[in-house]
Enzyme design. Sequence first.
Site, PDB file in Angstrom:
ATOM      1  N   MET A 299       4.785  57.693 -33.639  1.00 30.09           N
ATOM      2  CA  MET A 299       4.494  59.108 -33.891  1.00 30.09           C
ATOM      3  C   MET A 299       5.572  60.069 -33.396  1.00 30.09           C
ATOM      4  SD  MET A 299       1.770  58.733 -35.582  1.00 30.09           S
ATOM      5  CE  MET A 299       1.148  60.406 -35.753  1.00 30.09           C
TER       6      MET A 299
ATOM      7  N   LEU B 203      12.255  60.792 -35.515  1.00 28.75           N
ATOM      8  CA  LEU B 203      13.476  60.099 -35.121  1.00 28.75           C
ATOM      9  C   LEU B 203      14.700  60.992 -35.352  1.00 28.75           C
ATOM     10  CD1 LEU B 203      12.515  56.723 -36.759  1.00 28.75           C
ATOM     11  CD2 LEU B 203      12.639  57.149 -34.297  1.00 28.75           C
TER      12      LEU B 203
ATOM     13  N   ASN C 198       8.751  52.130 -42.728  1.00 32.55           N
ATOM     14  CA  ASN C 198       7.631  52.901 -42.190  1.00 32.55           C
ATOM     15  C   ASN C 198       6.447  52.772 -43.137  1.00 32.55           C
ATOM     16  OD1 ASN C 198       6.320  54.787 -40.392  1.00 32.55           O
ATOM     17  ND2 ASN C 198       6.619  56.372 -41.937  1.00 32.55           N
TER      18      ASN C 198
ATOM     19  N   HIS D  10       3.027  55.057 -44.230  1.00 32.82           N
ATOM     20  CA  HIS D  10       2.483  56.410 -44.111  1.00 32.82           C
ATOM     21  C   HIS D  10       1.162  56.474 -44.870  1.00 32.82           C
ATOM     22  CE1 HIS D  10       2.433  60.736 -43.651  1.00 32.82           C
ATOM     23  NE2 HIS D  10       2.129  60.835 -44.937  1.00 32.82           N
TER      24      HIS D  10
ATOM     25  N   THR E  74      14.482  57.608 -44.164  1.00 33.25           N
ATOM     26  CA  THR E  74      15.692  58.418 -44.263  1.00 33.25           C
ATOM     27  C   THR E  74      15.492  59.652 -43.378  1.00 33.25           C
ATOM     28  OG1 THR E  74      14.846  59.674 -46.154  1.00 33.25           O
ATOM     29  CG2 THR E  74      16.102  57.659 -46.639  1.00 33.25           C
TER      30      THR E  74
ATOM     31  N   LEU F 183      11.534  63.661 -43.548  1.00 38.32           N
ATOM     32  CA  LEU F 183      10.258  63.196 -42.989  1.00 38.32           C
ATOM     33  C   LEU F 183       9.383  62.588 -44.087  1.00 38.32           C
ATOM     34  CD1 LEU F 183       8.273  63.040 -40.572  1.00 38.32           C
ATOM     35  CD2 LEU F 183       7.409  65.269 -41.307  1.00 38.32           C
ATOM     36  N   ASP F 184       9.048  61.300 -43.919  1.00 39.67           N
ATOM     37  CA  ASP F 184       8.208  60.580 -44.883  1.00 39.67           C
ATOM     38  C   ASP F 184       8.758  60.697 -46.302  1.00 39.67           C
ATOM     39  OD1 ASP F 184       6.423  59.877 -42.795  1.00 39.67           O
ATOM     40  OD2 ASP F 184       5.380  61.781 -43.004  1.00 39.67           O
TER      41      ASP F 184
ATOM     42  N   GLN G 118      -6.755  51.822 -43.938  1.00 42.33           N
ATOM     43  CA  GLN G 118      -6.185  50.834 -43.018  1.00 42.33           C
ATOM     44  C   GLN G 118      -6.354  49.405 -43.524  1.00 42.33           C
ATOM     45  OE1 GLN G 118      -7.653  51.594 -39.013  1.00 42.33           O
ATOM     46  NE2 GLN G 118      -5.882  52.879 -38.586  1.00 42.33           N
ATOM     47  N   THR G 119      -7.464  49.135 -44.189  1.00 48.26           N
ATOM     48  CA  THR G 119      -7.653  47.800 -44.775  1.00 48.26           C
ATOM     49  C   THR G 119      -6.510  47.480 -45.737  1.00 48.26           C
ATOM     50  OG1 THR G 119     -10.056  47.937 -44.571  1.00 48.26           O
ATOM     51  CG2 THR G 119      -9.201  46.378 -46.190  1.00 48.26           C
TER      52      THR G 119
END
Length: 213
Positions: free
Chosen positions: A90, A93, A107, A109, A141, A144-145, A171-172
């Site tokens: 979280m 970067l 990542n 998202h 990159t 962001l996202d 999440q599954t």
Amino acid sequence: MKNIVVLISGNGSNLQAIIDACKQKKISGTIRAVFSNKAGAFGLERAREAGIAAHALEASQFVSREAFDRELVQEIDAYAPDVVVLAGYMRILSPAFVAHYAGRLLNIHPSLLPKYPGLHTHRQVLENGDEEHGTSVHFVTDELDGGPVILQAKVPVFEGDSEEDVTARVQTQEHAIYPLVVGWFVDGRLGMRDGAAWLDDVLLPPQGHAAEE
């Protein structure tokens, strides 16, 4: 065997899915280390239980984001990673960090990017009355996202759903698709070229690989 380093901030359920996939030989790689920006993150306990080196690096120890990321890079590079996997990490970067791992930084998202970058995606979906939601695995990159999408999974949103309902459904799917993508990468099937994602030498469309087509 390729070396994998995972970055987390919390519970680490996606980390667990990747640990399990490595154990089951679905990923031809080894998680060498897990790093968290929160010493109390449960994901670090998951790493220790799996015999994986677990490290906490907290922002309060450093004078700036750049100093934090410089130390993080040094500590990650001690494990010679072939891929760095963000699994619920979280922190934003720094450009230097992203550049250092360009093309080998993944990542996940919780939205169907480019919709809903940033935080509170499930809440936004419910507030906007969306009938469809999902999750996206993408290369990282500086935006962001905003890096090229590799694979998405969609879930329905039903009337009366709570944030918890939607989170669990998403999440599954995350636990299914993230290990799959990490496996593609370590097998050499997946790469980023000219700012785009390629799978098996085929340029992926903006929404990533479509398994059904």
